[in-house]
Scaffold this motif. Structure first.
Motif, mmCIF file in Angstrom:
data_model
loop_
_atom_site.group_PDB
_atom_site.id
_atom_site.type_symbol
_atom_site.label_atom_id
_atom_site.label_comp_id
_atom_site.label_asym_id
_atom_site.label_seq_id
_atom_site.Cartn_x
_atom_site.Cartn_y
_atom_site.Cartn_z
ATOM 1 N N THR A 45 2.299 -37.267 -15.484
ATOM 2 C CA THR A 45 0.983 -37.767 -15.110
ATOM 3 C C THR A 45 0.088 -36.582 -14.807
ATOM 4 O OG1 THR A 45 1.626 -37.912 -12.812
ATOM 5 C CG2 THR A 45 1.933 -39.884 -14.152
ATOM 6 N N GLY A 46 -1.194 -36.773 -14.953
ATOM 7 C CA GLY A 46 -2.124 -35.703 -14.665
ATOM 8 C C GLY A 46 -2.239 -34.686 -15.781
ATOM 9 N N GLU A 47 -1.620 -34.965 -16.902
ATOM 10 C CA GLU A 47 -1.677 -34.027 -18.013
ATOM 11 C C GLU A 47 -3.082 -33.958 -18.565
ATOM 12 O OE1 GLU A 47 1.066 -35.321 -20.969
ATOM 13 O OE2 GLU A 47 2.806 -34.898 -19.738
ATOM 14 N N ASP A 48 -3.440 -32.769 -19.030
ATOM 15 C CA ASP A 48 -4.710 -32.678 -19.743
ATOM 16 C C ASP A 48 -4.416 -32.909 -21.218
ATOM 17 O OD1 ASP A 48 -3.543 -30.369 -20.722
ATOM 18 O OD2 ASP A 48 -4.945 -29.002 -19.766
ATOM 19 N N ASP A 49 -5.388 -32.638 -22.077
ATOM 20 C CA ASP A 49 -5.181 -32.910 -23.500
ATOM 21 C C ASP A 49 -4.168 -31.963 -24.147
ATOM 22 O OD1 ASP A 49 -6.868 -30.737 -23.293
ATOM 23 O OD2 ASP A 49 -8.301 -31.434 -24.800
ATOM 24 N N THR A 50 -3.730 -30.926 -23.428
ATOM 25 C CA THR A 50 -2.697 -30.031 -23.971
ATOM 26 C C THR A 50 -1.312 -30.417 -23.461
ATOM 27 O OG1 THR A 50 -2.883 -28.434 -22.162
ATOM 28 C CG2 THR A 50 -4.323 -28.096 -24.086
ATOM 29 N N GLY A 51 -1.245 -31.455 -22.613
ATOM 30 C CA GLY A 51 0.051 -31.892 -22.088
ATOM 31 C C GLY A 51 0.571 -31.002 -20.983
ATOM 32 N N THR A 52 -0.315 -30.264 -20.319
ATOM 33 C CA THR A 52 0.108 -29.375 -19.245
ATOM 34 C C THR A 52 -0.476 -29.814 -17.918
ATOM 35 O OG1 THR A 52 -1.748 -27.875 -19.638
ATOM 36 C CG2 THR A 52 0.320 -27.399 -20.819
ATOM 37 N N LEU A 53 0.069 -29.258 -16.849
ATOM 38 C CA LEU A 53 -0.367 -29.590 -15.498
ATOM 39 C C LEU A 53 -0.986 -28.376 -14.817
ATOM 40 C CD1 LEU A 53 2.800 -31.524 -14.210
ATOM 41 C CD2 LEU A 53 0.716 -32.488 -15.168
ATOM 42 N N THR A 54 -1.934 -28.648 -13.940
ATOM 43 C CA THR A 54 -2.479 -27.584 -13.098
ATOM 44 C C THR A 54 -1.408 -27.172 -12.096
ATOM 45 O OG1 THR A 54 -3.299 -29.075 -11.396
ATOM 46 C CG2 THR A 54 -4.801 -28.593 -13.274
ATOM 47 N N ILE A 55 -1.670 -26.108 -11.372
ATOM 48 C CA ILE A 55 -0.704 -25.665 -10.366
ATOM 49 C C ILE A 55 -0.534 -26.712 -9.266
ATOM 50 C CG2 ILE A 55 -2.352 -24.318 -9.000
ATOM 51 C CD1 ILE A 55 0.004 -22.248 -8.658
ATOM 52 N N ALA A 56 -1.633 -27.372 -8.874
ATOM 53 C CA ALA A 56 -1.527 -28.417 -7.844
ATOM 54 C C ALA A 56 -0.703 -29.591 -8.357
ATOM 55 C CB ALA A 56 -2.920 -28.879 -7.415
ATOM 56 N N GLU A 57 -0.920 -29.988 -9.595
ATOM 57 C CA GLU A 57 -0.153 -31.090 -10.182
ATOM 58 C C GLU A 57 1.313 -30.693 -10.353
ATOM 59 O OE1 GLU A 57 -3.788 -33.005 -12.837
ATOM 60 O OE2 GLU A 57 -2.575 -31.375 -13.663
ATOM 61 N N ALA A 58 1.558 -29.440 -10.732
ATOM 62 C CA ALA A 58 2.938 -28.960 -10.878
ATOM 63 C C ALA A 58 3.637 -28.929 -9.531
ATOM 64 C CB ALA A 58 2.953 -27.581 -11.532
ATOM 65 N N ALA A 59 2.916 -28.534 -8.497
ATOM 66 C CA ALA A 59 3.492 -28.529 -7.152
ATOM 67 C C ALA A 59 3.890 -29.940 -6.747
ATOM 68 C CB ALA A 59 2.496 -27.930 -6.160
ATOM 69 N N ALA A 60 3.013 -30.896 -6.999
ATOM 70 C CA ALA A 60 3.327 -32.292 -6.663
ATOM 71 C C ALA A 60 4.510 -32.800 -7.477
ATOM 72 C CB ALA A 60 2.097 -33.170 -6.896
ATOM 73 N N ALA A 61 4.571 -32.427 -8.743
ATOM 74 C CA ALA A 61 5.646 -32.902 -9.627
ATOM 75 C C ALA A 61 7.000 -32.310 -9.264
ATOM 76 C CB ALA A 61 5.305 -32.572 -11.083
ATOM 77 N N THR A 62 7.010 -31.096 -8.717
ATOM 78 C CA THR A 62 8.278 -30.425 -8.418
ATOM 79 C C THR A 62 8.671 -30.502 -6.955
ATOM 80 O OG1 THR A 62 7.141 -28.311 -8.094
ATOM 81 C CG2 THR A 62 8.031 -28.768 -10.307
ATOM 82 N N GLY A 63 7.707 -30.860 -6.097
ATOM 83 C CA GLY A 63 8.001 -30.934 -4.673
ATOM 84 C C GLY A 63 7.982 -29.589 -3.970
ATOM 85 N N VAL A 64 7.438 -28.572 -4.620
ATOM 86 C CA VAL A 64 7.285 -27.270 -3.972
ATOM 87 C C VAL A 64 5.796 -26.981 -3.811
ATOM 88 C CG1 VAL A 64 9.469 -26.399 -4.917
ATOM 89 C CG2 VAL A 64 7.332 -25.905 -6.117
ATOM 90 N N SER A 65 5.481 -26.013 -2.996
ATOM 91 C CA SER A 65 4.077 -25.690 -2.762
ATOM 92 C C SER A 65 3.510 -24.834 -3.887
ATOM 93 C CB SER A 65 3.932 -24.931 -1.436
ATOM 94 O OG SER A 65 4.534 -23.649 -1.553
ATOM 95 N N THR A 66 2.194 -24.767 -3.951
ATOM 96 C CA THR A 66 1.557 -23.876 -4.930
ATOM 97 C C THR A 66 1.940 -22.432 -4.621
ATOM 98 O OG1 THR A 66 -0.479 -23.790 -3.619
ATOM 99 C CG2 THR A 66 -0.374 -25.441 -5.380
ATOM 100 N N HIS A 67 2.088 -22.117 -3.336
ATOM 101 C CA HIS A 67 2.524 -20.777 -2.936
ATOM 102 C C HIS A 67 3.895 -20.456 -3.533
ATOM 103 C CE1 HIS A 67 3.246 -17.241 -0.437
ATOM 104 N NE2 HIS A 67 4.409 -17.780 -0.141
ATOM 105 N N THR A 68 4.806 -21.419 -3.455
ATOM 106 C CA THR A 68 6.150 -21.220 -4.007
ATOM 107 C C THR A 68 6.089 -21.015 -5.515
ATOM 108 O OG1 THR A 68 7.179 -22.470 -2.227
ATOM 109 C CG2 THR A 68 8.436 -22.277 -4.280
ATOM 110 N N LEU A 69 5.268 -21.790 -6.197
ATOM 111 C CA LEU A 69 5.132 -21.616 -7.649
ATOM 112 C C LEU A 69 4.641 -20.213 -7.990
ATOM 113 C CD1 LEU A 69 3.639 -25.076 -8.655
ATOM 114 C CD2 LEU A 69 5.934 -24.218 -9.173
ATOM 115 N N ARG A 70 3.645 -19.736 -7.257
ATOM 116 C CA ARG A 70 3.146 -18.373 -7.496
ATOM 117 C C ARG A 70 4.231 -17.342 -7.179
ATOM 118 N NH1 ARG A 70 -1.403 -20.656 -4.741
ATOM 119 N NH2 ARG A 70 -3.057 -21.116 -6.222
ATOM 120 N N TYR A 71 4.974 -17.583 -6.083
ATOM 121 C CA TYR A 71 6.055 -16.673 -5.708
ATOM 122 C C TYR A 71 7.129 -16.623 -6.792
ATOM 123 C CZ TYR A 71 10.141 -14.743 -3.501
ATOM 124 O OH TYR A 71 11.258 -13.980 -3.252
ATOM 125 N N TYR A 72 7.532 -17.774 -7.307
ATOM 126 C CA TYR A 72 8.535 -17.814 -8.362
ATOM 127 C C TYR A 72 8.092 -16.961 -9.545
ATOM 128 C CZ TYR A 72 11.455 -21.595 -6.376
ATOM 129 O OH TYR A 72 12.308 -22.341 -5.612
#
Length: 128
Positions: free
Chosen positions: A2-29
């Protein structure tokens, strides 16, 4: 996703929600070299997470939640990112981690049994 744009990708906020980690954690990874492949960027340079990225972050999260050190996660990510030919190394890394997880699980179960015994003692006293 859900929340995909026309390229089928997610923003960092949407990815954080989808994975259950924070945007900070995504950047850290990303900074720590834990992403198997570089995260795509939109023309605005904002991160765009694919379904594969989401699956990868979910697996990284499981490794981390089971106590795998960041350095081992980074090693695994490098091996996975390199593609075929190093499966034996990846298998050894995951097998060693699994053994450590099972050892900790056994220890937790022994500790839980001790707690259960103490609970039974108190319950018996209260029930008298």
């Amino acid at each position: 996703m859900t929340g995909e744009d026309d390229t089928g990708t997610l923003t960092i906020a949407e990815a954080a929600a989808a994975t259950g980690v924070s945007t900070h954690t995504l950047r850290y990874y990303e900074r720590a070299g834990l992403m198997r492949d570089p995260v795509a960027r939109a023309t605005s340079q904002h991160r765009r997470y694919s379904a594969d990225d989401i699956r990868w972050v979910t697996f990284l999260t499981r490794l981390r939640m089971t106590g795998m050190p960041i350095r081992e996660m980074a090693r695994y990510a490098r091996l996975a990112g390199a593609g075929e030919g190093n499966e034996a190394e990846r298998l050894a890394l995951l097998t060693d981690h699994r053994r450590r997880v099972l050892e900790r699980l056994d220890e937790v179960q022994r500790n839980l049994a001790a707690i259960d015994k103490k609970i039974a003692v108190y319950q018996e006293r209260i029930d008298r």
